[in-house]
Scaffold this active site. Structure first.
Site, short mmCIF file in Angstrom:
data_model
loop_
_atom_site.label_atom_id
_atom_site.label_comp_id
_atom_site.label_asym_id
_atom_site.label_seq_id
_atom_site.Cartn_x
_atom_site.Cartn_y
_atom_site.Cartn_z
N HIS A 107 -3.89 2.77 2.20
CA HIS A 107 -3.59 3.81 3.19
C HIS A 107 -4.19 3.48 4.56
O HIS A 107 -4.63 2.36 4.80
CB HIS A 107 -4.01 5.17 2.68
CG HIS A 107 -3.49 5.46 1.31
ND1 HIS A 107 -2.18 5.72 1.06
CD2 HIS A 107 -4.13 5.48 0.11
CE1 HIS A 107 -2.01 5.90 -0.25
NE2 HIS A 107 -3.17 5.75 -0.85
N GLU A 144 -9.16 9.24 1.14
CA GLU A 144 -9.02 7.98 0.42
C GLU A 144 -9.05 6.80 1.38
O GLU A 144 -9.63 5.75 1.08
CB GLU A 144 -7.72 7.98 -0.38
CG GLU A 144 -7.51 6.73 -1.21
CD GLU A 144 -6.20 6.74 -1.96
OE1 GLU A 144 -5.93 5.77 -2.69
OE2 GLU A 144 -5.42 7.72 -1.83
N HIS A 200 -8.07 1.65 -4.19
CA HIS A 200 -7.59 3.02 -4.08
C HIS A 200 -8.50 3.98 -4.82
O HIS A 200 -9.45 3.57 -5.51
CB HIS A 200 -6.17 3.13 -4.65
CG HIS A 200 -5.15 2.44 -3.83
ND1 HIS A 200 -4.50 3.04 -2.78
CD2 HIS A 200 -4.66 1.17 -3.89
CE1 HIS A 200 -3.66 2.18 -2.22
NE2 HIS A 200 -3.75 1.04 -2.89
N GLU A 282 -7.85 1.89 -9.10
CA GLU A 282 -8.12 3.29 -8.79
C GLU A 282 -9.55 3.54 -9.22
O GLU A 282 -9.85 3.63 -10.41
CB GLU A 282 -7.15 4.20 -9.55
CG GLU A 282 -5.69 4.01 -9.21
CD GLU A 282 -5.27 4.76 -7.96
OE1 GLU A 282 -6.15 5.36 -7.30
OE2 GLU A 282 -4.06 4.76 -7.65
#
Length: 318
Positions: A107, A144, A200, A282
């Site tokens: 992101h 994030e 992430h 993640e």
């Protein structure tokens, strides 16, 4: 990070995906984790499988493995800021001298202000998806995008100390949004990376916690052909999963991956379009209060970077 759009989606909680297996795992996780630690310490190896972290994706199981014993990670004070971004400068010597690692911090903080740009569809081989999404955040607003860049900076420092040449897909405020998921893959390909990692954090429901590593499925469609990288990517992912568990104490996900910490997906452009060994991690669920307390700790983020670094070193030098 959530996956309602492309490789990523906006910061809002998603419905938990629970089933009978969830209840069983809750009872088995403590013993399973202890068994996994012992298993890795003696050099066990993983088997086929994987699964999905997000809605609508497929799941299957695999057994993580590592190649060498874990050593205690370094830590930083919980209030210590992220290391300042600096140009990559590989060490003169080290086990990773001559190796190239690409780190992809998921992101971008600017995505919220560039919705038109990030909503543009891009081709990921199997279909088209949005260029990027905003990512998720903790309930207190820690994004994030901030988390992933902080861990990326810490990871870069650790890898450069091992002699690696490290490249980031984004750094600081540049670019102001994105890059798109196809460009993130292209950066690793152009660098001829020996390993690539996309960092992430998930955005699932409260009570869903733990880390998982996402592996590329075998995809051959359009511009995507992951067949040459499936096996080495699995090796990379298994090593990172094992080292991450040891360094952080974060358990494997209790809501995807059947307790293995590994899932396989065929709908992520960052994996589909990669021609170099690559995985996503993640690191935890930002919407779970227990995981959020870890993800917002500078000391824990240092452990996360240490675990990922040890997995990459094991893969490249093992």
């Amino acid at each position: 990070m959530s996956y309602v759009g492309p490789d990523f989606d906006p910061p809002q909680p998603r419905r938990p995906r629970r089933g009978p297996l969830t209840v069983a795992l809750a009872a088995l996780v403590p013993g399973a984790l202890l068994g996994w630690l012992v298993y890795e310490a003696v050099g066990g190896s993983g088997g086929p499988g994987g699964g999905s972290a997000k809605a609508g994706a497929r799941t299957s199981a695999a057994s993580p493995s590592t190649a060498e014993p874990w050593s205690a990670p370094g830590t930083a004070d919980a209030k210590e800021p992220s290391p300042s971004p600096t140009p990559s400068a590989p060490a003169a010597s080290g086990p990773l001298k001559g190796k190239v690692v690409v780190i992809d911090p998921g992101h971008n903080p600017g995505n919220f202000e560039h919705t038109t740009e990030i909503n543009r569809p891009v081709d990921i081989g199997t279909n088209k998806k949005e260029c990027d999404t905003t990512g998720t955040s903790t309930n207190a607003g820690y994004t994030e995008a901030r988390f992933t860049l902080d861990v990326a900076h810490r990871l870069r420092t650790l890898l450069e100390e091992q002699g690696a040449t490290v490249k980031l897909t984004r750094d600081g405020d540049s670019p102001p949004w994105g890059p798109c998921v196809d460009e993130r893959a292209r950066i690793g390909n152009t660098a001829h990376a020996d390993a690539a990692i996309s960092i992430h954090a998930d955005g699932s429901a409260e009570g869903n916690r733990g880390f998982h590593v996402i592996l590329p499925a075998s995809v051959h469609a359009g511009a995507a052909d992951t067949r040459p990288i499936v096996a080495p990517s699995r090796d990379l992912g298994e090593r990172i999963a094992g080292k991450f568990l040891r360094a952080t104490g974060e358990p494997p996900s209790n809501y995807v991956g059947d307790g293995t910490g590994l899932v396989t997906r065929e709908d992520l452009g960052g994996l589909n379009l990669s021609t170099v060994p690559k995985v996503f991690i993640e690191c935890g669920n930002m919407r779970d209060s227990k995981d959020a307390a870890l993800l917002t700790s500078g000391a824990w983020r240092q452990k996360a970077a240490q675990g990922i670094s040890e997995g990459i070193v094991s893969f490249l030098h093992g």
